[in-house]
Every structure is written in C-alpha cells, then in structure tokens.
Design an enzyme around this catalytic site. Structure first.
Site, short mmCIF file in Angstrom:
data_model
loop_
_atom_site.label_atom_id
_atom_site.label_comp_id
_atom_site.label_asym_id
_atom_site.label_seq_id
_atom_site.Cartn_x
_atom_site.Cartn_y
_atom_site.Cartn_z
N HIS A 261 0.82 -1.20 0.00
CA HIS A 261 0.00 0.00 0.00
C HIS A 261 0.86 1.25 0.00
CE1 HIS A 261 -3.31 2.72 0.83
NE2 HIS A 261 -4.04 1.77 0.28
N PRO A 262 0.55 2.21 -0.87
CA PRO A 262 1.45 3.35 -1.06
C PRO A 262 1.23 4.53 -0.12
CG PRO A 262 -0.26 3.38 -2.74
CD PRO A 262 -0.56 2.23 -1.84
N CYS A 263 0.42 4.35 0.93
CA CYS A 263 0.06 5.53 1.73
C CYS A 263 1.27 6.22 2.37
CB CYS A 263 -0.99 5.18 2.77
SG CYS A 263 -0.54 3.81 3.83
N ARG A 264 2.34 5.45 2.67
CA ARG A 264 3.49 6.08 3.30
C ARG A 264 4.69 6.22 2.35
NH1 ARG A 264 3.30 8.95 7.49
NH2 ARG A 264 5.39 8.30 8.11
N HIS A 265 4.50 5.83 1.11
CA HIS A 265 5.63 5.85 0.17
C HIS A 265 6.23 7.25 0.03
CE1 HIS A 265 5.01 1.79 -0.61
NE2 HIS A 265 4.70 1.78 -1.90
#
Lengths: 318, 341
Positions: A261-265
């Site tokens: 999941h890219p939420c913190r990328h």
C-alpha cells in the site's frame, strides 16, 4: 477491514476522477512524482535494468494520463528462493549473514546484499522502516501457516478424471535426448530443507491519488501455478505482511494481486531524499525508481528483482 | 560443465517450461462466452519468450492476455501488433490453441497426430524457407484446453514439438562460452549481443535465432540466418546462436529444431552453436554455452517427403498429465461485483 478498504478505494477513485494529475514537480519537497516524472524514471529503469519493461495492460483499463505504451512497468519470472520469514529467523539466529544451504553450496548470502545492506551499513544515516509506524510484534513464525495450495490441495477433489495414457511414444519422458529436469522439487509443504523456488511477476504502477509508484506482486509456486495471495504474504517481510500489503484489483491487469500500500511511500521517499541531500548529494528524479526499489527490497527481501547495484543517487558534490 | 570427457555422447536438451498468466484465462473466458461460443476451431495464439536472465530459474514460454485476440476486433488489429514491439522481454512465438467444449472432447484429442501435424508445419517451414523470414516458427507450440466456465476451472496441456533427428545428435564439446573465446572475442560478442537486442526491437522477425560471425581480428558480428552463405564466403568462423531460455549447463529446447534446420538447410554434419543467456538483462558469456554437435542423419531423413518423428508434450509435475487450474476465487461474479462497485 475489507469494507473500510472498499470505502477508501471508492473515495480514492472519486478524488482521482475529479482532480487533475500532478504537473508541478514536488519530488524533493514531498517525495512524490508527477506523471511525467514517473515516465522519466521508468524510462531510466528500463534502460539500466533491461529485465524491466513498459507494458500497456488491458485496453479497457488504460489510464488516459499515461501514454498507451507506457501504462506500467513489469519484470516477470523473478526468482524467490526462500520465504521471507525463514530468512528473518536465520538472520536473527546467526546474528548476521547466513549462507543458504542449497546443494551447490555456491555461497548465496541470505542477506543478498541489497535489503540487509541498507539496514546494516547505512543504518545510522538512512531512515529505518520504522518510519512506516509498524510495530514489530508479529515477527515470529506463527503468522505463517501452511495453507493448502489455492489451486491444488483442497480443490483436489474437483480435478476431473483424466484418461490414463495409453500413447506414450509422443511424450518427452521416453525420449533419450530429453534432459530429465534436475530442478524439479518435492512438494512437502512443511519440510524446510527443500529449496522452494517460487517466481514472481513484479509490476510498478503509478498511483494517481498518492502520486507515487506502487508495487504489485503475482506469485507462482514451484510447479508454476498461481499462488494464492495468502501464500504471497510468506514472501513479504513479516513486519509488513498483514499491514501494508493488501490484495486488490490490479489497475492494468486481470485479477486480484497483492500490493504494497502506497500511503506512506511519499513520506519514506522524502526521508531518503533528505538524507541524500544532507550528505551533499543532488537527487535526480530519473533515479527515483532505483531508490524506491531499494526501499521496497526491505519489504520483499527475498524476491530478487533487478535494480542497479551500485547506483549513486544524484551527483554527489563531495 | 565440461562434457569433453564424454565425447560422442548423446546431446541432451532441457525441455521448455510454460506459464500461463491469469489474464489469459480471463480473456479466454470472455472470448468463449461472447464470441467463440461453441466454435471449436483451432485459434492462433502468441507465446512470449526471452533469453534466460536469472541463474536460478529458466525462462518460460508465457501466455498473457495479449496472447489471445482481443474481443473487439478493431482493437486487436491495430494495437497489440504495435504495442508488442520494442519489448525485449517478450519475443513473440507462434502457437495454436485447441479449446474443446467438453471434458470428453479434451480427453478424446488424439495428441499423437496433433503433435505430428504441428511438427509437420515446422518441417515444411524449414524446407520452404519460411525460417529465414521469421525464425520463431522453429519454436511453434500448441496448447489443448478445456474451459469449464461453470466453475471457472481450466484444464490445459502444452506441447513444444521437436523434430527427432534420426539418429540423434551427439555432443562433441560443450562448455561455458567464456572458456571457448579469447578475451577480445568475448568482449566483442557481448557487445554485439547487447546491440542485437536493441537493434531488433522494431523487427520482430529473426531475433531468436541468429548467426555469430567471428572474424580473424576477433571482431564479432551478428547476422540473420539468411546470410549464412555470405558469412561462409567471408571465411569467418560461424556459430549458430539462439536465445536460450534454459538455466542448466545443457542446451535448451530451441536447439532441437534449430539443429534439424541447420542439417536440412545447410547440410552440415558438424555444428558449432551458442546458447545465449543473460544476467540481469545483459549478455553473460560465463553462463552462455558454446558447443559442437555432430549430426549424421540417414539420407532419407533429409528428403521433404519424410515426416520425422516428434516429441514435445510437456511433463507436468513429473507426470504425463494435463495441468489444472481453478480461478473460482478470482472470477466469482459475487466478489467481482463487489470489487467493481
């Protein structure tokens, strides 16, 4: 959890449909990429690491803001020799590098240089994965269970009866010039001495909402059958397996695939870029994906996809 | 890796492996429901192949959604052809799909004669010069399948038809390419191979099989199969090169039909070949193999009327049986409806 995810996806989709894509670069400020920057970084990845290529995916899933022939990046048939959990355990037990015990004894290091390198060598400088705000509770093996194969195992009863073979003279089994494949492996699910070579198709899509690249995994078992997503989680670092990895529709391909999941990328990339800049380096946007893949290697430490080994992110002035 | 000691032993080939992407079954299902319906006629499909690039696993012949024609004919005619070009990791290989309507039909398929039919096509293409136009016809493959759309399960079996030389080819030598070449030759070959990959991005024909011409000054050039006679006139040393999907110290399956082609087309009895392999997408001559095979087939074998025996049904999990895959979880309309909502 699933409902929450659905609602979020719907929200994300709605926002994506009414907002225009990013055109102003915020790569250094926020660690995010504009669509054009994603293309630039992808082109550079493909030219430096030719096992990656651009693809167009399903025609009806094509995103209008990306060129038709550059919808996403993919590298197929990537080996994954060990389960992430077993590597973590051995690594901890041995307190460092571990020699994998395959028969050839050709000295594969469990660290594989890449993922652990970033933790051991650069530990003081690079932000650790703790920035993802993930607790380390579930590192133990109990999170891994042997689940019957998605397509074999429990479904075995459904396999239709096949006629016994009466004609054998067209089979390569009986042909003396056919090499008997020495690399077929046994299938006992719980025997840890067996080297289980899974393979993965790893793809990178552009997430318009988070304005970052996003990683998708499609796994195949030793006999080249699709892996159920639960078993894909065995190849994800146990810190992330049940938290940052979700199973969703692939934006360009058929079916459901595991995704980080890219939420913190954006935040992690921003941290990495800040560290580089504090060292006097000038990060270049075309190298974004190399840095990104290096960071992703800490999430999927045993999937051996390519990214340049000795990249220098940006031109270091000193 | 050294096989010199066993001079004169049978040349063995590592069989092809297949993989099928989930997208292929999705597209086949919708084609079957919306367009083909009960039509059982064989359908041309495209498989995708690349030279071996990871030492731990062989490359595989892969079927993707794009292997099948798109449901919308307008799209299928324009897009895939252009979009497949320029992708070095996806060299197209021609194949044919026999999809039956019933399990009984699947079981009743006469696999022996089907394999013979496909092998005959390869045989004819060798004789009529089609191989020089598009060398990938040497890798022609076949899939038989039964799609049970009621519960989203699929039975399938690949065959990679290989003509059997009679008597079989023997190995004279086989070793790592870097051991067979001088440093200059190896460097020149590596860069020629890397260049070849890029040069041929726009021309899909003639990429998988090629000639390696080594000049007396160690300069290496790669050329198309059709240039064989010209290369011989130049007095250069010529190796028959091919993209090898295999990762073990034996030549991969493509060499089988290649040797048949060389033997029939150019009448050679000693064949020097290069099994081209890569590491991380770049030429790796330590991993690639150079070998010499000796072929002495009976004269009748070379005549066009002869139909040589062929092998090639894939062995699945060590057994001669079809593969089975259930995509119920991925294709269940209830879960699909939820996810698309």
């Amino acid at each position: 959890m699933v409902l929450k995810q659905k609602i979020h996806e719907a929200f994300k989709g709605a926002v994506e449909s009414i907002t225009s894509h990013r055109t102003v670069s915020a790569f250094k400020e926020k660690g995010v990429l504009s669509v054009n920057e994603f293309i630039i970084a992808g082109d550079n990845l493909v030219s430096k690491c030719p096992t990656w290529s651009w693809e167009s995916g399903e025609p009806n899933k094509r995103k209008p803001y990306l060129p038709a022939d550059k919808q996403f990046l993919i590298t197929r048939n990537v080996p994954c020799l060990r389960r992430a959990a077993s590597v973590e355990e051995e690594y901890e037990a041995a307190g460092g590098e571990v020699l994998l015990d395959n028969e050839d004894n050709d000295g594969w290091l469990a660290t594989h240089g890449k993922p652990r390198e970033s933790k051991s060598d650069d530990n003081e400088n690079l932000p650790s994965m703790d920035t993802l705000e993930i607790s380390k509770k579930n590192t133990k093996k109990n999170t891994i269970q042997s689940i019957p194969s998605y397509f074999g195992g429990e479904d075995e009863d459904n396999i239709p009866e096949m006629d016994e073979l009466e004609d054998v003279d067209n089979l390569i089994e009986t042909d003396p010039a056919t090499l008997e494949t020495p690399y077929l492996v046994a299938h006992e699910p719980d025997d840890d001495n067996i080297l289980r070579t899974r393979t993965y198709d790893v793809s990178i899509t552009y997430d318009k909402y988070y304005q970052t690249p996003r990683i998708w995994l499609t796994g195949y078992d030793e006999s080249r059958m699709l892996l159920e997503s639960k078993r894909v989680l065995e190849d994800v670092s146990q810190d992330h397996a049940h938290k940052t990895v979700t199973v969703e529709d692939h934006p360009h391909l058929s079916g459901k695939h595991a995704s980080i999941h890219p939420c913190r990328h954006g935040a992690v990339m921003k941290n990495l870029i800040d560290v580089l800049m504090s060292r006097g380096g000038e990060p270049e946007v075309d190298k974004y994906l190399f840095l990104f893949l290096k960071f992703i290697a800490s999430v999927i430490p045993t999937i051996e996809y390519d990214y340049t080994m000795d990249f220098d992110l940006g031109s270091s002035s000193s | 890796m050294d096989v010199d000691a066993e001079e004169g032993t049978l040349l063995k080939f590592a069989p092809f492996q297949s993989t099928v992407d989930e997208g292929f079954w999705h597209r086949l299902s919708s084609l079957k429901l919306n367009k083909l319906r009960l039509d059982e006629s064989p359908m041309p499909i495209t498989g995708f192949l690349a030279p071996c690039s990871h030492k731990q696993v062989p490359s595989r012949l892969t079927l993707l959604a794009e292997s099948l024609p798109s449901e919308d004919q307008k799209q299928s005619s324009s897009l895939p052809a252009t979009l497949n070009q320029g992708n070095r990791n996806r060299c197209p290989v021609p194949g044919i799909l026999y999809n039956t309507n019933t399990l009984e039909g699947f079981n009743a398929i006469d696999r022996v004669s089907l394999l013979e039919t496909e092998a005959k096509k390869i045989w004819d293409d060798i004789h009529n010069g089609k191989v020089e136009e598009s060398s990938s016809v040497l890798l022609r493959f076949m899939v038989i399948s039964f799609a049970e759309l009621k519960n989203w399960s699929f039975c399938y079996w690949f065959a990679f038809p290989a003509l059997m030389l009679d008597p079989a080819a023997r190995v004279v030598s086989l070793r790592s390419a870097s051991q067979c070449l001088s440093l200059e030759q190896a460097e020149s070959l590596s860069s020629a191979c890397n260049e070849w990959q890029n040069l041929n991005l726009d021309v899909t024909a003639g990429v998988l099989f090629f000639l390696v011409c080594i000049a007396s000054d160690s300069r290496v050039t790669l050329r198309h199969l059709a240039d064989w006679e010209a290369c011989m006139d130049d007095g250069q040393k010529v190796l028959f090169g091919f993209y090898d999907p295999c990762n073990v110290p034996y030549p991969g399956w493509p060499l089988r039909n290649y040797l048949a082609y060389i033997c029939i087309r150019w009448g050679l009895e000693k064949v020097h070949f290069l099994c081209y392999r890569e590491t991380r997408g770049f030429a790796d001559l330590g991993f690639s193999l150079i070998g010499e095979a000796s072929i002495s087939v009976s004269p009748e074998w070379k005549t066009r009327d002869c139909t040589p025996k062929a092998v090639g049904w894939e062995v699945n999990k060590g057994n001669a049986k079809p593969n089975f895959i259930s995509l119920a979880k991925a294709m269940d309309p209830t879960s699909l409806a939820i996810s698309s909502a």
